[in-house]
Design a protein around this motif. Structure first.
Motif, PDB file in Angstrom:
ATOM      1  N   ARG A   1      16.966   2.303 -27.452  1.00 33.82           N
ATOM      2  CA  ARG A   1      18.015   1.362 -27.044  1.00 33.82           C
ATOM      3  C   ARG A   1      18.530   1.695 -25.642  1.00 33.82           C
ATOM      4  NH1 ARG A   1      20.450  -1.831 -31.057  1.00 33.82           N
ATOM      5  NH2 ARG A   1      19.786  -1.324 -33.160  1.00 33.82           N
ATOM      6  N   THR A   2      18.807   2.958 -25.396  1.00 33.21           N
ATOM      7  CA  THR A   2      19.295   3.316 -24.060  1.00 33.21           C
ATOM      8  C   THR A   2      18.192   3.102 -23.027  1.00 33.21           C
ATOM      9  OG1 THR A   2      18.795   5.668 -24.415  1.00 33.21           O
ATOM     10  CG2 THR A   2      21.052   4.933 -24.879  1.00 33.21           C
ATOM     11  N   GLY A   3      16.959   3.384 -23.398  1.00 32.93           N
ATOM     12  CA  GLY A   3      15.841   3.103 -22.499  1.00 32.93           C
ATOM     13  C   GLY A   3      15.726   1.622 -22.203  1.00 32.93           C
ATOM     14  N   ALA A   4      15.928   0.803 -23.220  1.00 32.28           N
ATOM     15  CA  ALA A   4      15.883  -0.644 -23.034  1.00 32.28           C
ATOM     16  C   ALA A   4      16.987  -1.101 -22.084  1.00 32.28           C
ATOM     17  CB  ALA A   4      16.008  -1.348 -24.382  1.00 32.28           C
ATOM     18  N   ALA A   5      18.175  -0.541 -22.240  1.00 29.48           N
ATOM     19  CA  ALA A   5      19.282  -0.897 -21.348  1.00 29.48           C
ATOM     20  C   ALA A   5      18.953  -0.522 -19.902  1.00 29.48           C
ATOM     21  CB  ALA A   5      20.564  -0.204 -21.796  1.00 29.48           C
ATOM     22  N   LEU A   6      18.396   0.667 -19.715  1.00 26.74           N
ATOM     23  CA  LEU A   6      18.035   1.100 -18.360  1.00 26.74           C
ATOM     24  C   LEU A   6      16.875   0.269 -17.806  1.00 26.74           C
ATOM     25  CD1 LEU A   6      18.439   4.933 -18.870  1.00 26.74           C
ATOM     26  CD2 LEU A   6      19.852   3.460 -17.404  1.00 26.74           C
ATOM     27  N   GLY A   7      15.954  -0.120 -18.671  1.00 25.98           N
ATOM     28  CA  GLY A   7      14.859  -0.985 -18.236  1.00 25.98           C
ATOM     29  C   GLY A   7      15.361  -2.329 -17.746  1.00 25.98           C
ATOM     30  N   LEU A   8      16.287  -2.914 -18.489  1.00 26.20           N
ATOM     31  CA  LEU A   8      16.878  -4.186 -18.069  1.00 26.20           C
ATOM     32  C   LEU A   8      17.644  -4.024 -16.755  1.00 26.20           C
ATOM     33  CD1 LEU A   8      17.991  -5.438 -21.574  1.00 26.20           C
ATOM     34  CD2 LEU A   8      16.291  -6.544 -20.080  1.00 26.20           C
ATOM     35  N   ALA A   9      18.308  -2.901 -16.606  1.00 24.98           N
ATOM     36  CA  ALA A   9      19.022  -2.642 -15.351  1.00 24.98           C
ATOM     37  C   ALA A   9      18.040  -2.500 -14.194  1.00 24.98           C
ATOM     38  CB  ALA A   9      19.890  -1.394 -15.479  1.00 24.98           C
ATOM     39  N   ASN A  10      16.938  -1.805 -14.437  1.00 23.41           N
ATOM     40  CA  ASN A  10      15.924  -1.662 -13.384  1.00 23.41           C
ATOM     41  C   ASN A  10      15.277  -2.992 -13.025  1.00 23.41           C
ATOM     42  OD1 ASN A  10      16.020   1.082 -12.641  1.00 23.41           O
ATOM     43  ND2 ASN A  10      14.937   1.657 -14.506  1.00 23.41           N
TER      44      ASN A  10
ATOM     45  N   PHE B   1      12.757  -5.363 -24.327  1.00 25.83           N
ATOM     46  CA  PHE B   1      13.999  -4.594 -24.186  1.00 25.83           C
ATOM     47  C   PHE B   1      15.153  -5.306 -24.897  1.00 25.83           C
ATOM     48  CE2 PHE B   1      12.343  -2.963 -19.839  1.00 25.83           C
ATOM     49  CZ  PHE B   1      11.697  -1.902 -20.433  1.00 25.83           C
ATOM     50  N   LYS B   2      15.254  -6.604 -24.711  1.00 26.51           N
ATOM     51  CA  LYS B   2      16.339  -7.360 -25.350  1.00 26.51           C
ATOM     52  C   LYS B   2      16.187  -7.350 -26.867  1.00 26.51           C
ATOM     53  CE  LYS B   2      17.525 -10.269 -21.452  1.00 26.51           C
ATOM     54  NZ  LYS B   2      17.590 -11.604 -20.886  1.00 26.51           N
ATOM     55  N   GLN B   3      14.951  -7.425 -27.335  1.00 27.03           N
ATOM     56  CA  GLN B   3      14.718  -7.367 -28.778  1.00 27.03           C
ATOM     57  C   GLN B   3      15.174  -6.019 -29.333  1.00 27.03           C
ATOM     58  OE1 GLN B   3      10.595  -7.501 -29.930  1.00 27.03           O
ATOM     59  NE2 GLN B   3      11.088  -8.044 -32.034  1.00 27.03           N
ATOM     60  N   MET B   4      14.876  -4.941 -28.622  1.00 26.65           N
ATOM     61  CA  MET B   4      15.285  -3.601 -29.064  1.00 26.65           C
ATOM     62  C   MET B   4      16.809  -3.511 -29.144  1.00 26.65           C
ATOM     63  SD  MET B   4      14.737  -0.537 -30.091  1.00 26.65           S
ATOM     64  CE  MET B   4      12.977  -0.436 -29.957  1.00 26.65           C
ATOM     65  N   LEU B   5      17.489  -4.053 -28.156  1.00 32.70           N
ATOM     66  CA  LEU B   5      18.954  -3.989 -28.136  1.00 32.70           C
ATOM     67  C   LEU B   5      19.593  -4.926 -29.155  1.00 32.70           C
ATOM     68  CD1 LEU B   5      19.594  -3.766 -24.290  1.00 32.70           C
ATOM     69  CD2 LEU B   5      19.898  -1.955 -25.980  1.00 32.70           C
ATOM     70  N   SER B   6      18.840  -5.886 -29.635  1.00 28.97           N
ATOM     71  CA  SER B   6      19.366  -6.863 -30.602  1.00 28.97           C
ATOM     72  C   SER B   6      19.165  -6.443 -32.054  1.00 28.97           C
ATOM     73  CB  SER B   6      18.702  -8.226 -30.378  1.00 28.97           C
ATOM     74  OG  SER B   6      19.003  -8.698 -29.085  1.00 28.97           O
ATOM     75  N   LYS B   7      18.381  -5.400 -32.286  1.00 30.27           N
ATOM     76  CA  LYS B   7      18.125  -4.957 -33.660  1.00 30.27           C
ATOM     77  C   LYS B   7      19.402  -4.427 -34.300  1.00 30.27           C
ATOM     78  CE  LYS B   7      13.289  -3.628 -33.222  1.00 30.27           C
ATOM     79  NZ  LYS B   7      12.325  -2.538 -33.349  1.00 30.27           N
ATOM     80  N   PRO B   8      19.535  -4.598 -35.613  1.00 35.58           N
ATOM     81  CA  PRO B   8      20.686  -4.012 -36.308  1.00 35.58           C
ATOM     82  C   PRO B   8      20.660  -2.488 -36.197  1.00 35.58           C
ATOM     83  CG  PRO B   8      19.495  -5.535 -37.733  1.00 35.58           C
ATOM     84  CD  PRO B   8      18.662  -5.351 -36.505  1.00 35.58           C
ATOM     85  N   PHE B   9      21.827  -1.894 -36.214  1.00 32.75           N
ATOM     86  CA  PHE B   9      21.945  -0.440 -36.120  1.00 32.75           C
ATOM     87  C   PHE B   9      21.693   0.205 -37.474  1.00 32.75           C
ATOM     88  CE2 PHE B   9      24.332  -1.839 -32.471  1.00 32.75           C
ATOM     89  CZ  PHE B   9      23.980  -0.909 -31.510  1.00 32.75           C
TER      90      PHE B   9
ATOM     91  N   VAL C   1      24.101  -7.952 -19.647  1.00 35.05           N
ATOM     92  CA  VAL C   1      25.341  -7.161 -19.614  1.00 35.05           C
ATOM     93  C   VAL C   1      26.040  -7.157 -20.974  1.00 35.05           C
ATOM     94  CG1 VAL C   1      27.682  -7.036 -18.637  1.00 35.05           C
ATOM     95  CG2 VAL C   1      25.695  -7.305 -17.126  1.00 35.05           C
ATOM     96  N   ASP C   2      26.200  -8.311 -21.592  1.00 34.97           N
ATOM     97  CA  ASP C   2      26.887  -8.377 -22.890  1.00 34.97           C
ATOM     98  C   ASP C   2      26.144  -7.586 -23.965  1.00 34.97           C
ATOM     99  OD1 ASP C   2      29.051  -9.945 -22.066  1.00 34.97           O
ATOM    100  OD2 ASP C   2      27.957 -11.814 -22.426  1.00 34.97           O
ATOM    101  N   LEU C   3      24.840  -7.674 -23.970  1.00 32.05           N
ATOM    102  CA  LEU C   3      24.025  -6.950 -24.943  1.00 32.05           C
ATOM    103  C   LEU C   3      24.154  -5.434 -24.745  1.00 32.05           C
ATOM    104  CD1 LEU C   3      22.083  -7.565 -27.252  1.00 32.05           C
ATOM    105  CD2 LEU C   3      20.254  -7.763 -25.554  1.00 32.05           C
TER     106      LEU C   3
END
Length: 131
Positions: free
Chosen positions: A56-65, A35-43, A72-74
């Protein structure tokens, strides 16, 4: 058993967004790095609303779950990228931050209280009300 099916789909690059949706809803701690790798990729501006962005949004929700407060910063960084075009695009990131709580998440969500989009404004208000 479903985890194995979705992990196979992900590994074979088959309907990857479905796998990511499943992973984010039923995450294993081992998925946090993915999940963190997905959120760290360039746009990729040309594909902002295609599957990689959805991942990316799925990764954010996965980290939240997973209650991964170190993300949080990512999550905020990814939300800010979408916010450039419209803060109405950020609701899933706000949802993730609302699940994680913390002062930084609260402050960021508060910045949506004056959104020109009523739905976003109301969503941010509701998240903060249940803090």
């Amino acid at each position: 058993k479903l985890h194995a099916i979705y992990e196979h789909m992900y590994a074979k690059n088959i309907m990857i967004w479905h796998a990511f949706e499943y992973f984010s809803t039923f995450p294993k701690p081992a998925y946090a790095a993915m999940f963190k790798q997905m959120l760290s990729k360039p746009f990729d501006e040309k594909k902002i609303f295609e599957a990689p962005s959805v991942n990316r949004t799925g990764a954010a929700l996965g980290l939240a779950n997973l209650h991964d407060t170190s993300s949080v910063d990512l999550i905020i960084t990814n939300s800010e990228h979408l916010r450039k075009s419209s803060d109405a695009n950020c609701t899933e990131y706000l949802e993730a931050l609302g699940m994680l709580k913390g002062e930084k998440a609260r402050a960021y969500i508060s910045s949506f209280i004056n959104s020109k989009h009523a739905e976003t404004r109301n969503y941010a208000t509701a998240l903060l009300k249940n803090w």
